[in-house]
Structure formats: structure tokens, C-alpha cells
Design a protein around this motif. Structure first.
Motif, short mmCIF file in Angstrom:
data_model
loop_
_atom_site.label_atom_id
_atom_site.label_comp_id
_atom_site.label_asym_id
_atom_site.label_seq_id
_atom_site.Cartn_x
_atom_site.Cartn_y
_atom_site.Cartn_z
N UNK A 120 0.81 -1.22 0.00
CA UNK A 120 0.00 0.00 0.00
C UNK A 120 0.84 1.26 0.00
N UNK A 121 2.07 1.18 -0.52
CA UNK A 121 2.95 2.35 -0.56
C UNK A 121 2.68 3.17 -1.81
N UNK A 122 2.61 4.48 -1.70
CA UNK A 122 2.38 5.32 -2.88
C UNK A 122 3.51 5.18 -3.90
N UNK A 123 3.14 5.37 -5.16
CA UNK A 123 4.12 5.31 -6.26
C UNK A 123 3.87 6.46 -7.22
N UNK A 189 -2.95 9.65 -3.64
CA UNK A 189 -1.57 9.22 -3.45
C UNK A 189 -1.34 8.75 -2.02
N UNK A 190 -1.84 9.49 -1.05
CA UNK A 190 -1.65 9.12 0.35
C UNK A 190 -2.36 7.81 0.68
N UNK A 191 -3.39 7.48 -0.09
CA UNK A 191 -4.10 6.23 0.11
C UNK A 191 -3.41 5.03 -0.52
N UNK A 192 -2.21 5.23 -1.05
CA UNK A 192 -1.45 4.12 -1.62
C UNK A 192 -1.62 3.95 -3.11
N UNK A 193 -2.16 4.97 -3.78
CA UNK A 193 -2.34 4.88 -5.22
C UNK A 193 -1.05 5.06 -5.99
#
Length: 288
Positions: A120-123, A189-193
Motif C-alpha cells: 500500500x505504498x504510494x508510487x 496518493x496518500x491512500x497508496x495509489x
């Protein structure tokens, strides 16, 4: 409203009507005819009228003054041809997605994307106006990734409306560059998108970093976002191969300073451009 504004609006409306009509006409054709035909129209009709051939020539003269004239003339046709193919592919929806997902993803960065997705890390997925930049987004969405896209709104609102509709058929969410889309983009993005963006156009508020051996104003936003939200920064590209693509996922750019990270992104794109000169959008005003 001034006469100039009226004339401009009328010209924009006529241009939009022409483009919509051309796109609708081409969409009635089989995909295997539609794509090369739109490339031909852009290379031999629209491109010369819009001055694309001159812009290609001028950009090449700046960064590659010793390039043989035969190659310059070839690129003056092949670059707009790729632009035309890209345009109609984006409007082709499912048929384009089928082509973009026909081959397995390649590159050393794929394992890092899988790991980030699982955690769930942003990319931040960074690409350029190369090949068909939306093919990599389509391929990553098909792999099960949650991929959004940042886009620059068009100056013509009518054209922008149907363009956004077209890119949304490839995948959502899409966020307009600027304040209008900033809050939603950050939340995503903060949600792991995984956020895809293009970083190879001139940005007046950017930094003069090297690209193709010349200083080019370049946005630091990808690196800034990555450092702020602990996101991976991964260069991704779709190299055109006829009607299909090789989707390349490069290793993540190590976190350092925004300038160093962004220069590494410029270097990554430059390496690919030099290998496939006809696939980068030399029609842009990239340098001063």
C-alpha cells in the motif's frame, strides 16, 4: 468581448469540429487501418499546417546540430506520424487497451511495483511524451494496480472535454494539473495509489536541468511528492512496435534531493529518446 476574442473562439470551435469529425470518421474504420491512417494525416496534412515539421527541425538543430539532413527530414515526418497514431489510439478505448496489454511487462522495476502495491505504498509513475504514454498506464491497470493520472487541461474547453472523456475510458481517476485536482490527487496518493505523470514539457516555474545536452525548464513535482509522501519514483515507458508496445518498467529512482532525482528522470528519458528518435514528441517547445 473583443473582436480578437470572438475570432479566436470561432477558430477554436472550427478546429474542434474538424478534429472531432476526423476522429469520428477514423473510429468507423478497422483499428489496423485507423491508426496508420491517422498517422499519415498528421504527418502530411495537419503537421505541416500546424508547423510541427518546422518545430521538429528547429529542436533537432538545437540539440543535434550535426545530425544528417536525411535523418532530420525523416524525423520531420515520423515524429508527427507517431503523434497522430497516439491521438487516435487514445480515442480507441478497448481496442487500444487490448494492444497495450498484449505483451507482458518488462523491466527491473516490476518487482518494486509489486512490492509497493502489496504494502500500500504510494508510487509516482513518471513517463514522457514518448511512444504512446497512455499504453503503460493501461498495462499497469490491467495488472491490477490502482493507477491515476495527472493531465494538463487543454486550452480549448470543448476539446478538453472530449479528450478527458477519452483518457478516462483507459482508466480513472484522472486529475487536472493545478488547484482544481490537487486535493483529490494528494488524497489518492496518500491512500497508496500509483500516480502517473508526464514531466517532459517546459515548465516556467521549474528548474533548468539538462535534457539532450541543453538546459530545459523541468518540474520538480514528481520528486517533491515522492519525498513528502514517501513514494517510490518509477520511470515507465511504452516503446511503439507497430500497433503493439513494449512496456518497460525501470528501477525506482533513489530518494535524494528533488534536483538530483529529477535529473535522473531526465537522463532516463533521454537515453530512450536517443534509442528511438522518432518516438519522442519533438513538436513541443521543450527548450528556450
Amino acid at each position: 468581448m473583443t473582436k480578437t476574442t470572438v475570432k479566436k473562439s470561432r477558430a477554436e470551435r472550427l478546429r474542434n469540429l474538424f478534429i472531432r469529425g476526423l476522429i469520428n470518421l477514423l473510429l468507423a474504420l478497422p483499428y489496423r487501418w485507423r491508426v496508420p491512417l491517422c498517422g499519415w494525416v498528421m504527418a502530411y496534412i495537419i503537421g505541416p499546417i500546424a508547423g510541427y515539421d518546422k518545430r521538429v527541425r528547429d529542436n533537432l538543430a538545437l540539440v543535434m546540430p550535426d545530425l544528417p539532413q536525411a535523418e532530420v527530414k525523416r524525423l520531420m515526418r515520423e515524429v508527427p506520424r507517431n503523434v497522430g497514431r497516439t491521438l487516435i489510439e487514445i480515442y480507441s478505448g478497448k481496442e487500444f487497451i487490448a494492444r497495450a496489454t498484449a505483451e507482458p511487462l518488462q523491466g527491473e522495476g516490476l518487482a518494486a511495483l509489486d512490492e509497493a502495491h502489496a504494502a500500500g505504498r504510494p508510487v509516482i509513475l513518471v513517463t514522457g511524451h514518448f511512444g504512446n504514454y497512455d499504453a503503460s498506464r493501461a498495462a499497469l491497470i490491467a495488472r491490477g494496480y490502482n493507477v491515476g493520472a495527472l493531465y494538463r487541461p487543454m486550452g480549448d474547453p470543448d476539446f478538453n472535454a472530449h479528450y478527458v472523456k477519452a483518457i478516462s475510458r483507459i482508466g480513472t481517476p484522472v486529475f487536472p494539473r493545478g488547484r482544481a485536482g490537487l486535493a483529490d490527487m494528494v488524497r489518492f496518493l496518500r491512500g497508496g495509489g500509483m500516480l502517473g505523470l508526464l514531466m517532459d514539457q517546459k515548465i516556467s516555474s521549474g528548474q533548468p536541468l539538462s535534457f539532450m545536452g541543453q538546459p530545459a525548464m523541468t518540474a520538480l513535482s514528481a520528486a517533491d511528492l515522492a519525498l513528502k509522501y514517501n513514494a517510490l519514483v518509477v520511470p515507465t515507458y511504452a516503446v511503439r512496435r507497430g500497433l503493439d508496445f513494449d512496456i518497460i518498467i525501470e528501477p525506482p529512482i533513489p530518494h535524494s534531493t528533488p534536483t538530483e532525482m529529477t535529473q535522473a528522470l531526465n537522463d532516463s528519458l533521454e537515453k530512450l529518446v536517443r534509442q528511438h528518435m522518432d518516438q519522442w514528441f519533438w513538436i513541443h517547445r521543450r527548450w528556450k
